[in-house]
Scaffold this active site. Structure first.
Site, PDB file in Angstrom:
ATOM      1  N   ARG A   1       0.825  -1.216   0.000  1.00 36.25           N
ATOM      2  CA  ARG A   1       0.000   0.000   0.000  1.00 36.25           C
ATOM      3  C   ARG A   1       0.860   1.268   0.000  1.00 36.25           C
ATOM      4  O   ARG A   1       0.442   2.293  -0.541  1.00 36.25           O
ATOM      5  CB  ARG A   1      -0.944   0.004   1.198  1.00 36.25           C
ATOM      6  CG  ARG A   1      -2.128  -0.918   0.971  1.00 36.25           C
ATOM      7  CD  ARG A   1      -3.092  -0.879   2.126  1.00 36.25           C
ATOM      8  NE  ARG A   1      -4.398  -1.377   1.710  1.00 36.25           N
ATOM      9  CZ  ARG A   1      -5.404  -1.580   2.539  1.00 36.25           C
ATOM     10  NH1 ARG A   1      -5.271  -1.335   3.824  1.00 36.25           N
ATOM     11  NH2 ARG A   1      -6.564  -2.018   2.089  1.00 36.25           N
TER      12      ARG A   1
ATOM     13  N   LYS B   1     -17.616 -17.060   2.803  1.00 39.78           N
ATOM     14  CA  LYS B   1     -19.066 -17.043   2.998  1.00 39.78           C
ATOM     15  C   LYS B   1     -19.829 -16.485   1.806  1.00 39.78           C
ATOM     16  O   LYS B   1     -19.438 -15.479   1.237  1.00 39.78           O
ATOM     17  CB  LYS B   1     -19.394 -16.155   4.191  1.00 39.78           C
ATOM     18  CG  LYS B   1     -18.808 -16.614   5.501  1.00 39.78           C
ATOM     19  CD  LYS B   1     -19.229 -15.614   6.542  1.00 39.78           C
ATOM     20  CE  LYS B   1     -18.599 -15.884   7.891  1.00 39.78           C
ATOM     21  NZ  LYS B   1     -18.830 -14.715   8.764  1.00 39.78           N
TER      22      LYS B   1
HETATM   23  P1  ADP Z   1     -11.348 -12.255   0.432  1.00 49.39           P
HETATM   24  O1  ADP Z   1     -10.653 -11.707   1.655  1.00 49.39           O
HETATM   25  O2  ADP Z   1     -10.425 -12.394  -0.738  1.00 49.39           O
HETATM   26  O3  ADP Z   1     -12.606 -11.492   0.099  1.00 49.39           O
HETATM   27  P2  ADP Z   1     -12.735 -14.243   1.995  1.00 49.39           P
HETATM   28  O4  ADP Z   1     -12.426 -13.450   3.224  1.00 49.39           O
HETATM   29  O5  ADP Z   1     -14.140 -14.325   1.561  1.00 49.39           O
HETATM   30  O6  ADP Z   1     -11.817 -13.756   0.776  1.00 49.39           O
HETATM   31  O7  ADP Z   1     -12.294 -15.763   2.207  1.00 49.39           O
HETATM   32  C1  ADP Z   1     -10.991 -16.150   2.407  1.00 49.39           C
HETATM   33  C2  ADP Z   1     -10.897 -17.364   3.288  1.00 49.39           C
HETATM   34  O8  ADP Z   1     -11.722 -18.429   2.839  1.00 49.39           O
HETATM   35  C3  ADP Z   1      -9.491 -17.889   3.263  1.00 49.39           C
HETATM   36  O9  ADP Z   1      -8.869 -17.607   4.494  1.00 49.39           O
HETATM   37  C4  ADP Z   1      -9.645 -19.396   3.032  1.00 49.39           C
HETATM   38  O10 ADP Z   1      -8.883 -20.183   3.920  1.00 49.39           O
HETATM   39  C5  ADP Z   1     -11.116 -19.624   3.264  1.00 49.39           C
HETATM   40  N1  ADP Z   1     -11.597 -20.772   2.473  1.00 49.39           N
HETATM   41  C6  ADP Z   1     -11.667 -20.868   1.136  1.00 49.39           C
HETATM   42  N2  ADP Z   1     -12.112 -22.092   0.772  1.00 49.39           N
HETATM   43  C7  ADP Z   1     -12.341 -22.780   1.900  1.00 49.39           C
HETATM   44  C8  ADP Z   1     -12.825 -24.094   2.189  1.00 49.39           C
HETATM   45  N3  ADP Z   1     -13.146 -24.954   1.203  1.00 49.39           N
HETATM   46  N4  ADP Z   1     -12.930 -24.457   3.477  1.00 49.39           N
HETATM   47  C9  ADP Z   1     -12.597 -23.606   4.470  1.00 49.39           C
HETATM   48  N5  ADP Z   1     -12.148 -22.350   4.269  1.00 49.39           N
HETATM   49  C10 ADP Z   1     -12.010 -21.944   3.007  1.00 49.39           C
END
Ligand code: ADP
Ligand code: MG
Length: 397
Positions: free
Chosen positions: A37, A203
């Site tokens: 950043r 989620k």
């Molecule tokens: P971002 O920050 O890019 O928007 P999110 O916060 O929605 O993404 O999600 C990221 C998290 O989702 C990661 O820490 C990852 O470990 C978790 N994740 C992804 N797929 C799975 C899964 N199949 N089971 C458990 N956790 C998961």
């Protein structure tokens, strides 16, 4: 229509207050753990300095509590040191945002000088958007630039009330915000088809508004990550011990109906007997996860399918890892999607906290068209929201 930028401002001999987003990840010892950043703000900062202006930099860092004994780690000292190193010039840091010390330092500032004020969230007026606090802060400078894309979705004083203190022709966005808005315009208003969205992460509920808004535009929505299992469960499949939002099945059903054949779910899965590095793992095909097993990543056939769709696309937007990529054994899907984006001739944009982290980790950040510096701001933009922080910056033809 676009926004007035730093380019349009007369900065020679002027003190320019730049709202930057130096809310960087910190290591345990307080050192800057990731300087992305700070690097992203350098073009704007150098432009002001090169044209004979001086800089007064304002940022927040973390979530200070208001208790001085606990808030030491949130001071911007290490950030200022890192900036000095990256920009190759001396940087003065003061221990307040407004007040006598800040005023004196701002007054002494000469062309080419850089002053970093203390974490703006040390002042209660920041969160409240307090106009009195904003007046004091604005009085230190002659012009205002917003280069804090990661904070643009917030109505805090330094984002809205402070720029309002300056005449309209003394306000602009920086080059980082300009770049982020340009890619968002491509994603929201001018995507080249085929337009593909890749959504994953933890989620469905976090992403529902983004998904609903993107569905109006995209040709395909590829789903991965834990949200897969909420969709599969909503379709009536068993998902074993996979991470599911059991109370969001109706939301998932609604999205499935809305999306129709645009929405693509994984055709196979990497499953594990526990969500840990030393788990036993295997691949299963079809929509069912066996009892006792966890869906941890998209499987090899899904990787192949998604990579092909991404490579044939005109525009790709990606948010949310395809699996629990933090564990090497479950990182293949996320890595493959990042690689397919890097290899695709499409305009490729990645946003979101963990998604951006993943692309950086795989060394592919320079190979995609854009990695957004804003998690929340990027997602809220994709939801179709507009921000007050940008509303106060004049449009130009
Ligand atoms: P971002 O920050 O890019 O928007 P999110 O916060 O929605 O993404 O999600 C990221 C998290 O989702 C990661 O820490 C990852 O470990 C978790 N994740 C992804 N797929 C799975 C899964 N199949 N089971 C458990 N956790 C998961
Ligand atoms: Mg996240």
């Amino acid at each position: 229509m676009s926004k007035q930028t730093v380019r349009d401002l007369d900065v020679k001999g002027k003190k320019v207050l730049v709202r930057v987003d130096f809310n960087v990840p910190q290591a345990k010892d307080g050192e800057v753990a990731d300087d992305r950043r700070i690097r992203a703000a350098l073009p704007t900062l150098k432009d002001v300095l090169d044209r004979g202006g001086s800089l007064i930099l304002v940022s927040h860092l973390g979530r200070p509590t208001g208790d001085p004994a606990k808030d030491e780690p949130f001071r911007l000292n290490k950030v200022a040191d890192k900036l000095a190193e990256l920009i190759g010039r001396p940087v003065k840091k003061v221990n307040d945002t407004v007040g006598p010390e800040a005023e004196a330092a701002a007054k002494e500032l000469k062309p080419g000088g850089i002053l970093v004020l203390e974490n703006v969230r040390f002042n209660k007026g920041e969160k409240k958007g307090d106009p009195e606090f904003a007046k004091k802060l604005a009085s230190l400078a002659d012009a205002y630039v917003n280069d804090a894309f990661g904070t643009c979705h917030r109505d805090e004083a330094s984002m809205v009330a402070v720029p309002e203190q300056f005449p309209a022709d003394h306000r602009g966005i920086g080059f980082l915000v300009e770049k982020e808005l340009k890619i968002l315009d491509t994603l929201l208003a001018n995507p080249k088809s085929p337009y593909v969205a890749v959504m994953g992460g933890a989620k469905v509920s976090d992403k529902i508004l983004v998904i609903e808004n993107l569905l109006k535009q995209v040709d395909k929505l590829l789903v991965g990550g834990a949200m897969t299992y909420t969709f599969l469960k909503a379709q009536g499949h068993s998902v074993g011990n996979s991470r599911v939002e059991a109370d969001k099945l109706d939301v998932a059903k609604h999205v499935l109906e809305l999306a129709g054949s645009k929405l693509v779910l994984p055709v196979d899965h990497l499953i594990a007997d526990k969500p840990a590095a030393d788990a036993q793992i295997k691949v299963v095909e079809g929509p069912t996860i066996p009892d006792g097993w966890f869906g941890m990543d998209i499987g090899p056939k899904t990787i192949e399918l998604y990579a092909k769709i991404i490579k044939d696309a005109g525009t790709v937007v990606w948010n949310g890892p395809m699996g629990m990529f933090e564990v090497e054994a479950f990182a293949k899907g996320t890595k493959a999607v990042a690689q397919a984006m890097a290899d695709s001739p499409a305009v490729t944009a990645v946003g979101g906290g963990e998604s951006a982290e993943a692309v950086e980790k795989f060394g592919l950040a320079e190979k995609v068209s854009h990695v957004s510096t804003g998690g929340g701001a990027f997602l809220e933009s994709l939801e179709g929201k507009s921000f007050n922080s940008l509303g106060v910056i004049p449009d130009v033809k």
